[in-house]
Design an enzyme around this catalytic site. Structure first.
Site, mmCIF file in Angstrom:
data_model
loop_
_atom_site.group_PDB
_atom_site.id
_atom_site.type_symbol
_atom_site.label_atom_id
_atom_site.label_comp_id
_atom_site.label_asym_id
_atom_site.label_seq_id
_atom_site.Cartn_x
_atom_site.Cartn_y
_atom_site.Cartn_z
ATOM 1 C CB THR A 95 9.711 3.508 -24.104
ATOM 2 O OG1 THR A 95 9.135 2.213 -24.109
ATOM 3 C CG2 THR A 95 8.651 4.493 -24.562
ATOM 4 C CD GLU A 152 2.232 4.895 -20.480
ATOM 5 O OE1 GLU A 152 2.530 3.944 -19.739
ATOM 6 O OE2 GLU A 152 2.450 4.893 -21.697
#
Lengths: 309, 309
Positions: A183, A130
């Site tokens: 994102t 991530e």
């Protein structure tokens, strides 16, 4: 066993009221990763499909390999692997695409090595994927992809996650419109402060969601699916968001909000039939304005990653 | 039936991480209210004890009578009552003193009239007592005093409260130091904004507390009893707060925080014996610096108000 093929599921993070703390896994879509032992100690990404050429083969930068490198470093195991990554879901979709790859890779290696670690202990390594993907090591997609089910990230420091049982008739509809939201952008538009009033209202819904899920109280789940903090800001990045949400609610959904950072939108429904109707309504709401969208309907995936070959 | 005597329990609001949304009732202390039908239509407070003369006999300003007036107005019932209020707990203690009186009064009248309303429907009237006491109609003490148990105020608009089951071995220790904190002051020192980071951390603990209570997971309850928002600010109003909290934790408490707006401090423990040890430790921590304190140990009161005569 010298090679293994793993499926890891897409995930919906935030789940309306639980920004950065709630996430759950779905049955489909998901990524597939094949890992094979090598005779030398190299880690090599040999093939990537389904990414339209967007992902790197650099093992220090790809979300599938970084968790494996961290894992091997931590366990002090010196082995080499070939990695094939088959993306079976769109990148940047808000469906935890990078998390699915991270989890599939490190889960595969752990299996191939005879499970030196239990699944939950793979979480910190998966989170490093991530970090590569979005700049910080969030757990709200990775944890449900790894553990399955509906997961709460209670705390990051120390890291503490737990699963919440979900009612059997709870189904999710996910609609992914063919538009792009980065994102990092979706994070940057958020404010650093929340009003006390919204904090209190959001905490009430977080409590309601947990109690609703655990008591199979669908009305309480529905009432709690209100996001005072994130949705009002991020919705502006998704054309037609409110029309699609209203279409979902009109078709009988319990609630509807943005999946992760978007642009995918998810809805909860009681019963598969309603969830399918909701999917048709959401998809057609996007298509009315010329946006192509895919709809997925699924139960809550309780299993997490699985061996498929 | 022409007269009735009601006990309504003290309550702990906020419960560490759940500012304005969590509250629970205890077995003791609590207030007692006697209501007698009159032959005329007057509402009269005939006696108040235990308040050191601090409470008014003006029915438009006393927390015991205001909910009764609102109730009679709403139900369009034209009856008169004499009200005796016996305060059995300190005022301004953070134990929901005004809520106990509000609930006892309106519950008594509803019983005397043959229960035209169910308990839950008495909540809006009871909240009007809170408005008189602290300037706004909060529900986090009133709702558990009225319904018993551990209560979540999910939403104020629309008003939505629900009960959460609690584990049988969960005991509470409350220590009330003989110092004064004004509820209005305790509200005014709070900031109107919360950092996103603290909001997320607090939501994680709210989710953890609900899951911990429902699954009887004492470790999860303990881990979730961290307040990033309110305790750090209000603790400065309570001398020796951190010493008393540490004494509680050292004695085996799961967690410890301020009860409501303070100055009372509560702790959760697993088992009655530990809860009693914790009480002795907290009390003696206050007494070391010359502050007299009362300790109460109790289970979670599941019943709410009860008829005692």
């Amino acid at each position: 066993m010298d090679s293994i093929k793993i499926f890891a599921p897409a995930t919906v993070a935030n789940v309306a009221c639980g920004f950065d703390i709630f996430g759950f896994a779905v049955d489909a879509p998901g990524d597939e990763v094949i890992v094979r032992k090598r005779t030398d100690k190299q880690i090599v990404i040999t093939q990537i499909t389904g990414d339209e050429g967007k992902l790197t083969y650099d093992i220090s930068k790809n979300t599938v390999s970084v968790p494996i490198l961290k894992y091997l470093q931590y366990t002090q195991i010196s082995e080499g692997f070939d990695i094939e990554l088959h993306k079976k879901m769109p990148l940047g979709s808000g469906l935890g695409s990078s998390s699915a790859s991270s989890v599939a890779g490190v889960f595969a290696v752990n299996e191939l090595l005879g499970k030196p670690l239990v699944s939950k202990d793979l979480l910190p390594f998966s989170m490093e994927g991530e970090r590569v993907a979005c700049g910080s090591a969030h757990a709200d997609n990775v944890a449900p992809a790894l553990l399955g089910g509906f997961v709460v990230v209670r705390s990051y420091n120390p890291l503490d996650v737990f699963k919440v049982p979900t009612p059997s008739e709870l189904f999710v509809t996910i609609v992914h419109p063919d538009i792009e939201v980065n994102t990092k952008d979706a994070r940057h538009i958020l404010r650093n402060e929340v009003s006390m009033k919204n904090t209190i209202a959001q905490m009430g819904n977080v409590a309601g969601m947990i109690a609703g899920l655990m008591q199979a109280d669908y009305q309480l789940i529905a009432n709690s699916m209100i996001d005072f903090i994130i949705e009002p800001v991020r919705a502006i990045l998704i054309p037609e968001f409110f029309e699609v949400k209203n279409a979902a609610l009109d078709a009988g959904a319990l609630g509807c909000s943005i999946s992760g950072a978007g642009p995918s939108i998810f809805a909860f429904s009681k019963g598969l039939e309603t969830a399918e109707k909701v999917g048709i309504a959401m998809k057609s709401s996007f298509e009315k304005v010329g946006i192509i969208a895919n709809a997925y309907v699924s139960g809550i995936n309780q299993e997490g990653p699985k061996i498929i070959g």
